[in-house]
Motif scaffolding. Structure first.
Motif, mmCIF file in Angstrom:
data_model
loop_
_atom_site.group_PDB
_atom_site.id
_atom_site.type_symbol
_atom_site.label_atom_id
_atom_site.label_comp_id
_atom_site.label_asym_id
_atom_site.label_seq_id
_atom_site.Cartn_x
_atom_site.Cartn_y
_atom_site.Cartn_z
ATOM 1 N N GLY A 1 0.658 -1.278 -0.013
ATOM 2 C CA GLY A 1 -0.037 0.183 0.083
ATOM 3 C C GLY A 1 1.104 1.131 0.203
ATOM 4 O O GLY A 1 2.488 1.213 0.632
ATOM 5 N N ILE A 2 0.409 2.156 -0.686
ATOM 6 C CA ILE A 2 1.108 3.696 -0.436
ATOM 7 C C ILE A 2 0.174 4.584 -0.386
ATOM 8 O O ILE A 2 -0.502 4.969 -0.700
ATOM 9 N N LEU A 3 0.704 5.901 0.895
ATOM 10 C CA LEU A 3 -0.066 7.123 0.697
ATOM 11 C C LEU A 3 0.573 7.897 0.947
ATOM 12 O O LEU A 3 1.910 7.767 0.895
ATOM 13 N N VAL A 4 0.172 9.457 0.064
ATOM 14 C CA VAL A 4 0.980 9.649 -0.290
ATOM 15 C C VAL A 4 -0.196 11.096 0.794
ATOM 16 O O VAL A 4 -1.064 11.317 0.611
ATOM 17 N N GLN A 5 0.996 11.565 1.977
ATOM 18 C CA GLN A 5 -0.111 12.333 2.654
ATOM 19 C C GLN A 5 -0.245 14.127 2.130
ATOM 20 O O GLN A 5 0.341 14.367 1.241
ATOM 21 N N LEU A 6 -1.368 14.033 2.369
ATOM 22 C CA LEU A 6 -2.492 15.180 1.624
ATOM 23 C C LEU A 6 -2.666 16.224 3.025
ATOM 24 O O LEU A 6 -2.707 15.888 4.189
ATOM 25 N N PRO A 7 -2.274 17.572 2.556
ATOM 26 C CA PRO A 7 -2.373 18.206 1.111
ATOM 27 C C PRO A 7 -0.511 18.158 0.851
ATOM 28 O O PRO A 7 0.599 18.093 1.895
ATOM 29 N N LEU A 8 0.179 18.504 -0.548
ATOM 30 C CA LEU A 8 1.318 18.992 -0.993
ATOM 31 C C LEU A 8 0.728 20.543 -0.878
ATOM 32 O O LEU A 8 0.483 21.076 -1.953
ATOM 33 N N ALA B 1 -7.574 -1.789 7.264
ATOM 34 C CA ALA B 1 -7.547 -3.026 6.640
ATOM 35 C C ALA B 1 -7.688 -3.164 4.724
ATOM 36 O O ALA B 1 -7.433 -4.071 4.374
ATOM 37 N N ASN B 2 -7.560 -1.549 4.414
ATOM 38 C CA ASN B 2 -7.118 -1.751 3.173
ATOM 39 C C ASN B 2 -5.861 -2.224 2.649
ATOM 40 O O ASN B 2 -5.598 -3.141 1.801
ATOM 41 N N THR B 3 -5.102 -1.688 3.100
ATOM 42 C CA THR B 3 -3.224 -3.187 3.303
ATOM 43 C C THR B 3 -3.461 -4.210 3.119
ATOM 44 O O THR B 3 -2.530 -4.562 2.302
ATOM 45 N N LEU B 4 -4.314 -4.472 3.775
ATOM 46 C CA LEU B 4 -4.367 -5.902 3.998
ATOM 47 C C LEU B 4 -5.120 -6.816 2.701
ATOM 48 O O LEU B 4 -4.384 -7.819 2.225
ATOM 49 N N THR B 5 -6.038 -5.963 2.775
ATOM 50 C CA THR B 5 -6.876 -6.740 1.353
ATOM 51 C C THR B 5 -5.060 -6.358 0.455
ATOM 52 O O THR B 5 -5.581 -7.216 -0.776
ATOM 53 N N ALA B 6 -4.746 -5.452 0.539
ATOM 54 C CA ALA B 6 -4.058 -4.957 -0.722
ATOM 55 C C ALA B 6 -3.212 -6.050 -0.809
ATOM 56 O O ALA B 6 -2.659 -6.309 -2.004
ATOM 57 N N CYS B 7 -2.466 -6.715 0.258
ATOM 58 C CA CYS B 7 -1.606 -7.453 0.029
ATOM 59 C C CYS B 7 -2.061 -8.905 -0.143
ATOM 60 O O CYS B 7 -1.319 -9.985 -1.025
ATOM 61 N N CYS B 8 -3.489 -9.359 0.194
ATOM 62 C CA CYS B 8 -4.205 -10.711 -0.270
ATOM 63 C C CYS B 8 -4.792 -10.248 -1.399
ATOM 64 O O CYS B 8 -3.558 -11.636 -2.192
ATOM 65 N N ARG B 9 -4.481 -9.722 -2.081
ATOM 66 C CA ARG B 9 -4.657 -9.445 -3.348
ATOM 67 C C ARG B 9 -3.407 -10.156 -4.227
ATOM 68 O O ARG B 9 -3.500 -10.358 -5.470
ATOM 69 N N ALA B 10 -2.342 -9.074 -3.936
ATOM 70 C CA ALA B 10 -1.370 -9.105 -4.588
ATOM 71 C C ALA B 10 -0.687 -10.355 -4.713
ATOM 72 O O ALA B 10 0.394 -11.178 -5.638
ATOM 73 N N ASN B 11 -1.403 -11.189 -4.078
ATOM 74 C CA ASN B 11 -0.437 -12.351 -3.358
ATOM 75 C C ASN B 11 -1.557 -13.986 -4.172
ATOM 76 O O ASN B 11 -1.004 -14.899 -3.731
ATOM 77 N N GLY B 12 -2.632 -13.416 -4.716
ATOM 78 C CA GLY B 12 -3.303 -14.386 -5.401
ATOM 79 C C GLY B 12 -4.892 -15.366 -4.201
ATOM 80 O O GLY B 12 -4.908 -16.347 -4.445
ATOM 81 N N LEU B 13 -4.639 -14.400 -3.047
ATOM 82 C CA LEU B 13 -4.925 -14.684 -1.999
ATOM 83 C C LEU B 13 -6.002 -14.909 -1.459
ATOM 84 O O LEU B 13 -6.724 -12.856 -2.381
ATOM 85 N N PRO B 14 -7.657 -14.623 -1.290
ATOM 86 C CA PRO B 14 -8.507 -13.994 -1.302
ATOM 87 C C PRO B 14 -9.068 -13.140 -0.411
ATOM 88 O O PRO B 14 -8.209 -12.942 0.800
ATOM 89 N N ASP B 15 -10.546 -12.357 -0.490
ATOM 90 C CA ASP B 15 -9.831 -10.913 0.179
ATOM 91 C C ASP B 15 -10.346 -11.840 2.604
ATOM 92 O O ASP B 15 -10.733 -12.427 2.519
#
Length: 292
Positions: free
Chosen positions: A94-101, A272-286
């Motif tokens: 997961g990548i997060l760019v802190q706003l505002p820039l 939660a989104n980071t965990l979901t992204a990790c599972c999807r990147a590794n072909g695992l169920p959400d």
């Protein structure tokens, strides 16, 4: 009637515990550790506090936290190059760019440079488009947290009359899309809506995300309605939401406080989104029980 106080802080703590358990299982069963990279440009004090909190909670959940700081005068090219490296790094899910820039940087171009599958803020055009069209997407954290609180309080949202006050790309629009996906009947209102109080008064669900201190009054609320206050406004008397809490609590069935309502849910949903992204990147169920 005295409204139920929806305790977002307690809900977020339980969600983080659930995430930590699933992260531990992911490590044990697959040898994989989710990784979140946060990028901060400049020295904005509020942003520094947010980034520190995100890093602390990421580590507490058992995830890897990668923090990247660039000076205020960093060029857009430098920032895009960093995002490119993070997109290519398999340890970063997961990548997060802190706003505002800083003003010299094109915020939209930077956000859209993040790989869609690593966009845990859910801000890229691709993810917002997927959400709007009912496809699998990374969902913005604050609206996702609001939806979790609503489901916990009300159960089935089907057929509920919902009014979202605010039309931002970060909260208002994705919140409306999420409510529609749960088969609520949704009106998106805003500061220029005619007879706004009358529009709000018919709603079973009110989500206030307009950025005006205590704008939503008790006499705007249908008796028994559920009110989610997304606003965080700094005033001489401290932090207040977009809702006049005392007035609304005398009429509503349930309402979130400020602070302690939606705010704590945002970082929990980022995890939660980071965990979901990790599972999807590794072909695992959400992962189960973490939102959509």
């Amino acid at each position: 009637m005295v409204a139920t106080r929806i305790d977002g802080k307690a809900f977020a703590a339980k969600l983080r515990d659930r995430i930590a358990g699933q992260v531990a299982a992911l490590k044990d069963e697959h040898g994989i550790t989710p990784g979140l990279a946060v990028v901060l440009v400049g020295e904005d004090p509020a942003s520094q506090v947010y980034v520190a909190s995100k890093g602390k909670q990421t580590k507490a959940a058992g995830m890897n936290s990668y923090e990247h700081r660039l000076p205020d005068d960093a060029s857009q090219a430098e920032l895009l190059a960093l995002i490119g490296r993070l997109n290519a790094d398999p340890a970063v899910h997961g990548i997060l760019v802190q706003l505002p820039l800083p003003k010299h940087i094109d915020e939209a171009e930077v956000i859209n440079a993040i790989a869609v599958k690593k966009d845990v803020d859910g801000f890229t055009t691709a993810n917002t488009g997927r959400l709007a069209t009912g496809q699998k997407a990374m969902v913005p954290c604050t609206p996702l947290g609001c939806l979790m609180l609503l489901r916990d309080q009300l159960g089935d949202l089907s057929g509920k009359d919902a009014v979202v006050i605010g039309r931002s790309n970060i909260v208002g629009k994705p919140m409306a899309a999420l409510l529609l996906a749960d088969s609520a009947t949704v009106t998106v209102a805003h500061s220029r809506t005619k007879d706004l109080s009358d529009v709000v008064r018919r709603a079973d669900i009110v989500v206030a995300a307009v950025g005006r201190p205590q704008m939503v009054k008790g006499d705007w609320i249908k008796p028994g309605a559920t009110v989610i206050d997304v606003g965080i406004n700094r005033t001489d008397s401290g932090l207040v939401g977009d809702v006049d809490y005392d007035g609304v609590a005398a009429v509503a069935g349930a309402v979130t406080p400020v602070p302690g309502g939606v705010g704590p849910m945002t970082i929990a949903c980022l995890l939660a989104n980071t965990l979901t992204a990790c599972c999807r990147a590794n072909g695992l169920p959400d992962p189960q029980g973490l939102g959509l």
